[in-house]
Write a protein that holds these residues in place. Structure first.
Motif, PDB file in Angstrom:
ATOM      1  N   ASP A   1      49.642 -49.507  57.896  1.00 36.07           N
ATOM      2  CA  ASP A   1      48.867 -49.678  59.121  1.00 36.07           C
ATOM      3  C   ASP A   1      49.801 -49.492  60.318  1.00 36.07           C
ATOM      4  OD1 ASP A   1      50.166 -52.270  59.824  1.00 36.07           O
ATOM      5  OD2 ASP A   1      49.058 -53.019  58.084  1.00 36.07           O
ATOM      6  N   THR A   2      49.243 -49.576  61.506  1.00 33.64           N
ATOM      7  CA  THR A   2      50.060 -49.453  62.724  1.00 33.64           C
ATOM      8  C   THR A   2      50.059 -50.756  63.526  1.00 33.64           C
ATOM      9  OG1 THR A   2      48.137 -48.480  63.850  1.00 33.64           O
ATOM     10  CG2 THR A   2      49.768 -46.956  62.919  1.00 33.64           C
ATOM     11  N   ASP A   3      49.819 -51.870  62.855  1.00 33.91           N
ATOM     12  CA  ASP A   3      49.798 -53.161  63.542  1.00 33.91           C
ATOM     13  C   ASP A   3      51.155 -53.530  64.132  1.00 33.91           C
ATOM     14  OD1 ASP A   3      47.176 -53.302  62.754  1.00 33.91           O
ATOM     15  OD2 ASP A   3      47.512 -54.752  61.132  1.00 33.91           O
TER      16      ASP A   3
ATOM     17  N   ASP B   1      43.559 -43.276  56.465  1.00 32.91           N
ATOM     18  CA  ASP B   1      43.140 -43.968  57.677  1.00 32.91           C
ATOM     19  C   ASP B   1      44.390 -44.292  58.477  1.00 32.91           C
ATOM     20  OD1 ASP B   1      42.170 -45.567  59.676  1.00 32.91           O
ATOM     21  OD2 ASP B   1      41.220 -47.034  58.349  1.00 32.91           O
TER      22      ASP B   1
ATOM     23  N   GLY C   1      44.409 -45.468  61.516  1.00 29.57           N
ATOM     24  CA  GLY C   1      44.188 -46.548  62.463  1.00 29.57           C
ATOM     25  C   GLY C   1      43.846 -46.078  63.861  1.00 29.57           C
TER      26      GLY C   1
END
Length: 367
Positions: free
Chosen positions: A163-165, A187, A189
């Motif tokens: 993810d790119t959190d 995905d 993000g």
């Protein structure tokens, strides 16, 4: 498979089923289902890329890409030379040097970007945040005041960013993402987490090589128009003129002559992607493919994913290691023998691990 490798399996024991396509290489990748050369019949061959029809086809590459990906309105999409490598190098040479740089790498191509920043661009204050093949580094170690360069999917290691959190919205530096084996298949993000995105046509969409795609967010454009790199820029890397972005690059003009046949093939791939349901359908297709392989690995004792963490495993460039009967990893020589046998049987082509990676295999499992 171990008996067959030692030459102890007769032809009557060989599996009777064969895949519909044996093209499992990780680039160029297999063409879309049902592809024939007839898909290129409308290509404006023999016409200038500067002609109205040529420019229209190139412009469509940009607008259709933006639509299928669902990019923000203020993001720009352009066709650039030299595949994903050209796109990444263009960005590094044009944008880096304004502030310190963190380069995250855990496989061959990310390591190349790090080496280029240090050895070719000779940048000061470059930090390598790294991990070995099959592992993901601690991305939280990146500094939001620095520029950050990373591959979303480590093509040669089978390890992706989950993810790119870890990318803050209030960052001061740019995020430069090499997305070549991730985009259209994962995905990724919130696009606004990524200021620069690069990729090539020959990965998830099965296009042809030699052409790259460059996607710029507004923060990247601001950097280009405010920062003059302290180095000469070859013509192929120039994105500005007189301190302003060359916007025509993102509206159907190109820096050098493209192949209009390859352009038509990319447009055909985009049309197919749209016909099956767009980005969400492409991702679902790749994940469904990956589940088939994952289930096989789960029940098969002689094959393992190179990446041990399920959340980090790539669902496009899937890397694995093979085990000998004694439980140890197979040697490179044994793996090569098995790979050649599979090719001779027309089961799968081009599945050898990348030359820098541990001995094993790599299957393209994208859309």
């Amino acid at each position: 498979p171990m008996k067959r490798l030692r030459g102890e399996l007769d032809s009557s024991m060989a599996p009777k089923r064969r895949p519909a396509s044996a093209s499992f290489g990780s680039g160029p990748c297999a063409k879309r289902p049902g592809w024939t050369a007839d898909a290129l019949k409308d290509a404006p061959l023999g016409r200038s890329h500067r002609s109205a029809i040529g420019k229209a086809r190139l412009s469509a590459c940009c607008t259709e890409t933006k639509a299928i990906l669902g990019l923000p309105d203020n993001y720009l999409v352009g066709v650039v030379p030299a595949s994903d490598t050209g796109a990444v190098e263009m960005v590094m040479w044009s944008m880096l040097g304004e502030r310190p740089v963190d380069i995250c790498y855990w496989e061959s191509f990310g390591k190349t970007w790090y080496q280029d920043a240090v050895d070719e661009l000779k940048l000061d204050n470059v930090t390598g945040i790294k991990a070995g093949f099959g592992e993901l580094p601690d991305l939280s170690k990146t500094d939001p005041s620095h520029d950050v360069v990373f591959t979303f999917n480590g093509t040669t290691a089978g390890v992706k960013v989950p993810d790119t959190d870890w990318i803050p919205d209030d960052r001061q530096g740019l995020t430069i993402c090499d997305a070549t084996s991730a985009i259209f298949g994962m995905d990724m993000g919130d696009w606004t987490k990524l200021d620069v995105i690069t990729y090539s046509w020959q990965k998830v969409l099965g296009g042809e090589g030699a052409h790259g795609m460059l996607i710029l967010g507004p923060r990247a454009v601001a950097r280009l128009e405010s920062f003059t790199p302290p180095r000469p820029l070859p013509k192929l890397f120039r994105l500005t003129k007189g301190g302003k972005l060359i916007k025509a690059i993102f509206d159907g003009e190109v820096i050098n002559t493209p192949s209009m046949m390859c352009v038509e093939d990319y447009l055909d791939a985009l049309s197919w992607a749209k016909s099956i349901g767009g980005l969400s359908a492409l991702i679902a297709k790749s994940l469904a493919n990956f589940k088939v392989l994952s289930d096989f690995v789960e029940r098969t004792p002689w094959i393992e994913f190179l990446c041990a963490v399920p959340e980090h495993r790539s669902n496009t460039s899937v890397c694995f290691v093979l085990k000998a009967p004694n439980g140890e990893g197979m040697s490179k020589e044994a793996v090569d023998k098995l790979r050649k046998m599979l090719e001779s049987e027309a089961v799968c082509y081009d599945i050898g691990s990348y030359r820098d990676a541990p001995a094993g295999g790599r299957l393209w499992w994208g859309g």
